[in-house]
Design a protein around this motif. Structure first.
Motif, PDB file in Angstrom:
ATOM      1  N   SER A  38       0.838  -1.195   0.000  1.00 43.17           N
ATOM      2  CA  SER A  38       0.000   0.000   0.000  1.00 43.17           C
ATOM      3  C   SER A  38       0.874   1.247   0.000  1.00 43.17           C
ATOM      4  N   PRO A  39       0.349   2.382  -0.498  1.00 39.15           N
ATOM      5  CA  PRO A  39       1.080   3.635  -0.352  1.00 39.15           C
ATOM      6  C   PRO A  39       1.448   3.835   1.120  1.00 39.15           C
ATOM      7  N   GLY A  40       2.630   4.336   1.364  1.00 35.92           N
ATOM      8  CA  GLY A  40       3.118   4.517   2.732  1.00 35.92           C
ATOM      9  C   GLY A  40       3.896   3.324   3.247  1.00 35.92           C
ATOM     10  N   SER A  41       4.058   2.302   2.398  1.00 35.26           N
ATOM     11  CA  SER A  41       4.821   1.117   2.784  1.00 35.26           C
ATOM     12  C   SER A  41       5.675   0.658   1.605  1.00 35.26           C
ATOM     13  N   HIS A  42       6.567  -0.300   1.874  1.00 37.46           N
ATOM     14  CA  HIS A  42       7.466  -0.793   0.834  1.00 37.46           C
ATOM     15  C   HIS A  42       7.927  -2.207   1.160  1.00 37.46           C
ATOM     16  N   LEU A  53       6.196  -0.372   6.867  1.00 36.84           N
ATOM     17  CA  LEU A  53       5.781   1.027   6.791  1.00 36.84           C
ATOM     18  C   LEU A  53       7.000   1.917   6.579  1.00 36.84           C
ATOM     19  N   CYS A  54       6.817   2.996   5.839  1.00 39.48           N
ATOM     20  CA  CYS A  54       7.876   3.986   5.696  1.00 39.48           C
ATOM     21  C   CYS A  54       8.130   4.600   7.076  1.00 39.48           C
ATOM     22  N   SER A  55       9.382   4.853   7.389  1.00 34.67           N
ATOM     23  CA  SER A  55       9.723   5.443   8.679  1.00 34.67           C
ATOM     24  C   SER A  55       9.447   6.944   8.666  1.00 34.67           C
ATOM     25  N   ALA A  56       9.364   7.534   9.845  1.00 29.82           N
ATOM     26  CA  ALA A  56       9.179   8.980   9.961  1.00 29.82           C
ATOM     27  C   ALA A  56      10.278   9.676   9.165  1.00 29.82           C
ATOM     28  N   GLY A  57       9.916  10.743   8.457  1.00 28.66           N
ATOM     29  CA  GLY A  57      10.875  11.459   7.622  1.00 28.66           C
ATOM     30  C   GLY A  57      10.951  10.922   6.203  1.00 28.66           C
ATOM     31  N   SER A  58      10.124   9.899   5.900  1.00 35.65           N
ATOM     32  CA  SER A  58      10.097   9.346   4.538  1.00 35.65           C
ATOM     33  C   SER A  58       8.663   9.031   4.148  1.00 35.65           C
ATOM     34  N   PHE A  59       8.456   8.790   2.845  1.00 32.80           N
ATOM     35  CA  PHE A  59       7.100   8.571   2.336  1.00 32.80           C
ATOM     36  C   PHE A  59       7.127   7.695   1.091  1.00 32.80           C
ATOM     37  N   SER A  60       5.953   7.209   0.735  1.00 36.06           N
ATOM     38  CA  SER A  60       5.766   6.429  -0.488  1.00 36.06           C
ATOM     39  C   SER A  60       4.366   6.736  -1.016  1.00 36.06           C
ATOM     40  N   PRO A  61       4.255   7.538  -2.080  1.00 40.17           N
ATOM     41  CA  PRO A  61       2.943   7.961  -2.555  1.00 40.17           C
ATOM     42  C   PRO A  61       2.213   6.928  -3.406  1.00 40.17           C
ATOM     43  N   GLN A  62       2.923   6.007  -3.994  1.00 34.61           N
ATOM     44  CA  GLN A  62       2.337   5.040  -4.919  1.00 34.61           C
ATOM     45  C   GLN A  62       2.299   3.649  -4.293  1.00 34.61           C
ATOM     46  N   ALA A  64       3.048  -0.398  -4.307  1.00 34.34           N
ATOM     47  CA  ALA A  64       4.099  -1.271  -4.834  1.00 34.34           C
ATOM     48  C   ALA A  64       5.491  -0.655  -4.788  1.00 34.34           C
ATOM     49  N   ALA A  65       5.775   0.138  -3.779  1.00 34.80           N
ATOM     50  CA  ALA A  65       7.093   0.766  -3.667  1.00 34.80           C
ATOM     51  C   ALA A  65       8.138  -0.248  -3.229  1.00 34.80           C
ATOM     52  N   THR A  77       7.679  14.879   7.830  1.00 41.15           N
ATOM     53  CA  THR A  77       6.567  14.092   8.371  1.00 41.15           C
ATOM     54  C   THR A  77       7.054  13.333   9.594  1.00 41.15           C
ATOM     55  N   SER A  78       6.256  13.381  10.647  1.00 42.89           N
ATOM     56  CA  SER A  78       6.596  12.633  11.858  1.00 42.89           C
ATOM     57  C   SER A  78       5.881  11.283  11.872  1.00 42.89           C
ATOM     58  N   ALA A  79       4.995  11.080  10.900  1.00 43.68           N
ATOM     59  CA  ALA A  79       4.196   9.851  10.848  1.00 43.68           C
ATOM     60  C   ALA A  79       4.992   8.700  10.233  1.00 43.68           C
ATOM     61  N   THR A  80       4.722   7.492  10.707  1.00 47.40           N
ATOM     62  CA  THR A  80       5.199   6.308  10.000  1.00 47.40           C
ATOM     63  C   THR A  80       4.102   5.926   9.014  1.00 47.40           C
ATOM     64  N   GLY A  81       4.489   5.374   7.879  1.00 48.20           N
ATOM     65  CA  GLY A  81       3.504   4.995   6.871  1.00 48.20           C
ATOM     66  C   GLY A  81       2.951   6.181   6.101  1.00 48.20           C
TER      67      GLY A  81
END
Length: 129
Positions: A38-42, A53-62, A64-65, A77-81
């Protein structure tokens, strides 16, 4: 979605975009199916059974990352995912990639624009507390 044997990776496309080369497996209609992260994970490995999940300070908009992307300067971003990074608001800034928060401008400095990298000293005749 692409049917694939266990521990084998196959690229597949979603909306015409080349995407996940790794997959996790879920039971769907009795078949093993590679589902995109899902977006926000890899997922970085072939034969993955889950996504991270993407760690805080990173992101995945699409979906299948394979990797998450660090937040650009002027964003955080302070959020995970996270699916996106937030643009620094006026009065805050960050000049570091992968920031988890935008820092408030110090007294005597300010920025009036979004996405600032630095805070500027107040001009003569002006102040910031």
């Amino acid at each position: 979605q692409t049917l694939c044997p266990r521990l084998v990776h196959e690229p597949h496309c979603i909306h015409g975009v080349q995407c996940m080369r790794t997959c996790h497996f879920a039971e769907k209609n009795g078949s093993k199916v590679c589902d995109p992260c899902s977006p926000g994970s890899h997922s970085t490995k072939s034969g993955s059974t889950s996504c991270s999940l993407c760690s805080a300070g990173s992101f995945s908009p699409q979906p299948a990352a394979v990797n998450c992307t660090l937040c650009a300067v002027g964003t955080a971003t302070s959020a995970t995912g996270a699916k996106t990074c937030d643009v620094c608001k006026p009065g805050t800034a960050t000049n570091t990639t992968g920031s988890t928060k935008c820092a408030a401008c110090l007294p005597g400095t300010s920025t009036a624009k979004n996405g600032s990298l630095t805070c500027d000293p107040c001009q003569p005749g002006h102040f910031a507390g």
